[in-house]
Motif scaffolding. Structure first.
Motif, short mmCIF file in Angstrom:
data_model
loop_
_atom_site.label_atom_id
_atom_site.label_comp_id
_atom_site.label_asym_id
_atom_site.label_seq_id
_atom_site.Cartn_x
_atom_site.Cartn_y
_atom_site.Cartn_z
N ASP A 110 -17.05 14.91 7.44
CA ASP A 110 -17.90 13.92 8.10
C ASP A 110 -19.37 14.32 7.99
OD1 ASP A 110 -15.69 12.30 9.21
OD2 ASP A 110 -15.29 14.12 10.36
N ALA A 111 -20.19 13.45 7.42
CA ALA A 111 -21.58 13.81 7.15
C ALA A 111 -22.54 12.69 7.55
CB ALA A 111 -21.76 14.14 5.67
N TRP A 112 -23.78 13.10 7.73
CA TRP A 112 -24.85 12.16 8.08
C TRP A 112 -26.12 12.63 7.38
CZ3 TRP A 112 -24.03 8.19 11.82
CH2 TRP A 112 -25.16 7.41 12.10
N ILE A 113 -26.91 11.68 6.89
CA ILE A 113 -28.16 11.99 6.18
C ILE A 113 -29.36 11.65 7.06
CG2 ILE A 113 -29.57 11.57 4.13
CD1 ILE A 113 -26.90 12.82 3.45
N LYS A 167 -21.11 15.46 18.26
CA LYS A 167 -19.98 14.68 17.75
C LYS A 167 -19.19 15.46 16.70
CE LYS A 167 -18.06 10.42 17.22
NZ LYS A 167 -17.50 9.54 18.27
N GLY A 168 -19.81 16.49 16.12
CA GLY A 168 -19.14 17.28 15.09
C GLY A 168 -19.41 16.79 13.68
N ILE A 169 -20.47 16.00 13.52
CA ILE A 169 -20.83 15.49 12.20
C ILE A 169 -21.80 16.46 11.54
CG2 ILE A 169 -21.95 13.60 10.95
CD1 ILE A 169 -21.03 11.72 13.18
N LYS A 170 -21.57 16.77 10.29
CA LYS A 170 -22.46 17.67 9.55
C LYS A 170 -23.70 16.92 9.09
CE LYS A 170 -18.80 20.80 8.00
NZ LYS A 170 -18.12 21.43 6.84
N ILE A 171 -24.85 17.50 9.38
CA ILE A 171 -26.11 16.82 9.10
C ILE A 171 -26.79 17.43 7.88
CG2 ILE A 171 -28.37 16.19 10.03
CD1 ILE A 171 -27.14 16.57 12.84
N GLU A 227 -18.82 16.43 -3.60
CA GLU A 227 -18.35 17.64 -2.92
C GLU A 227 -17.28 17.32 -1.88
OE1 GLU A 227 -21.52 20.02 -1.28
OE2 GLU A 227 -22.80 19.64 -3.03
N GLY A 228 -17.08 16.03 -1.63
CA GLY A 228 -16.02 15.63 -0.71
C GLY A 228 -16.49 15.12 0.64
N TYR A 229 -17.80 14.97 0.81
CA TYR A 229 -18.32 14.50 2.09
C TYR A 229 -18.26 12.98 2.19
CZ TYR A 229 -20.08 19.21 2.93
OH TYR A 229 -20.17 20.56 3.14
N LYS A 230 -17.99 12.50 3.38
CA LYS A 230 -18.04 11.08 3.70
C LYS A 230 -19.32 10.85 4.51
CE LYS A 230 -15.63 7.35 6.14
NZ LYS A 230 -15.57 6.43 5.01
N ILE A 231 -20.23 10.07 3.97
CA ILE A 231 -21.51 9.83 4.63
C ILE A 231 -21.38 8.64 5.59
CG2 ILE A 231 -23.96 9.29 4.30
CD1 ILE A 231 -23.71 10.52 1.48
#
Length: 262
Positions: A110-113, A167-171, A227-231
């Motif tokens: 789980d990712a966020w930009i 929330k546990g989202i990777k930034i 790389e497998g991240y969902k933005i």
């Protein structure tokens, strides 16, 4: 008959009083007529409001500077509270209407930009000296400013940042700043302003020099997806931050009428 005469007399008195009051209102020395200057100021404010709307809607593109007649308007927008209220409104909606509803994968993907300049940290103090965008962009002056690492956090975005962390989202912070010359200063600035714990700060490397922000940021986001991240989300103050490939599930544009990055 006497009653009828009295009634007509009362009506005449009422009309006389009304006429006197109307004349007094029209001749009030404290009531100033609208001047040509006031009409001109109103027309300028209306034009600048339309200009800013066109900028934020991305209907006006590739503009180089803020129109000089809009200097005071943009200064007022940026410094008198409306800019901050707009930011708060957007971030509140991101958190309450989107983030709270996201069902995460919870597998580390789980990712966020987030953009950096005028998204995470503010260059408002710098642009105050550049007449809020009325002066042309000065690369060397901006580099000198950025090297000071004195940009303040954008409060609303810091709140968003902390919510995403919670929330546990990777930034991932993606910026057009040059990796070699501004890398350490940007790291220090972000840390000092409370942006701590993000997954990665990505600056413009030598390979991307000369490329537009849309191309550069698209390629970086594509790499993250590979790389497998969902933005889940993508936030920036420029349309070029949220256009192109792999922009994410939702994009959010923050206001910035001071400059345009293609």
């Amino acid at each position: 008959m006497i009653s009828s005469a009295m009634q007509r007399l009362k009506e005449a008195i009422v009309l006389l009083i009304f006429a006197i009051c109307s004349k007094a209102a029209n001749s009030n020395p404290y009531r100033r007529p609208i001047t040509d200057t006031q009409e001109s100021a109103g027309a300028t404010a209306a034009y600048c409001l339309s200009w800013r709307l066109a900028v934020e809607a991305n209907n006006l593109r590739a503009w180089r500077t803020v129109p000089i007649q809009c200097l005071r308007y943009i200064e007022g927008y940026m410094t008198l509270g409306q800019y901050e209220r707009d930011l708060n409104f957007i971030v509140e909606n991101i958190i309450n209407d989107y983030i709270e509803e996201i069902i995460l994968e919870n597998d580390g993907s789980d990712a966020w930009i987030l953009d950096v300049d005028d998204t995470c940290i503010s260059n408002l103090l710098y642009y105050k000296g550049k007449r809020f965008g009325c002066d042309p962009f000065d690369p060397m002056a901006f580099k000198t400013w950025a090297l000071k690492a004195e940009c303040s956090a954008v409060p609303a975005v810091l709140i968003l940042f902390n919510k995403l962390m919670e929330k546990g989202i990777k930034i991932f912070l993606i910026t057009g700043r040059d990796e070699i010359t501004l890398g350490q200063a940007t790291l220090d600035n972000l840390y000092n302003q409370g942006f701590i714990g993000y997954e990665r700060l990505i600056l413009r490397s030598k390979a991307y020099r000369g490329k537009s922000a849309i191309i550069y940021k698209s390629e970086i986001r594509k790499q993250l997806v590979e790389e497998g991240y969902k933005i889940w989300g993508n936030v920036g103050d420029q349309w070029s931050d949220i256009q192109g490939d792999c922009v994410g599930e939702r994009t959010f544009k923050l206001p910035n009428p001071m400059y345009f990055v293609p």
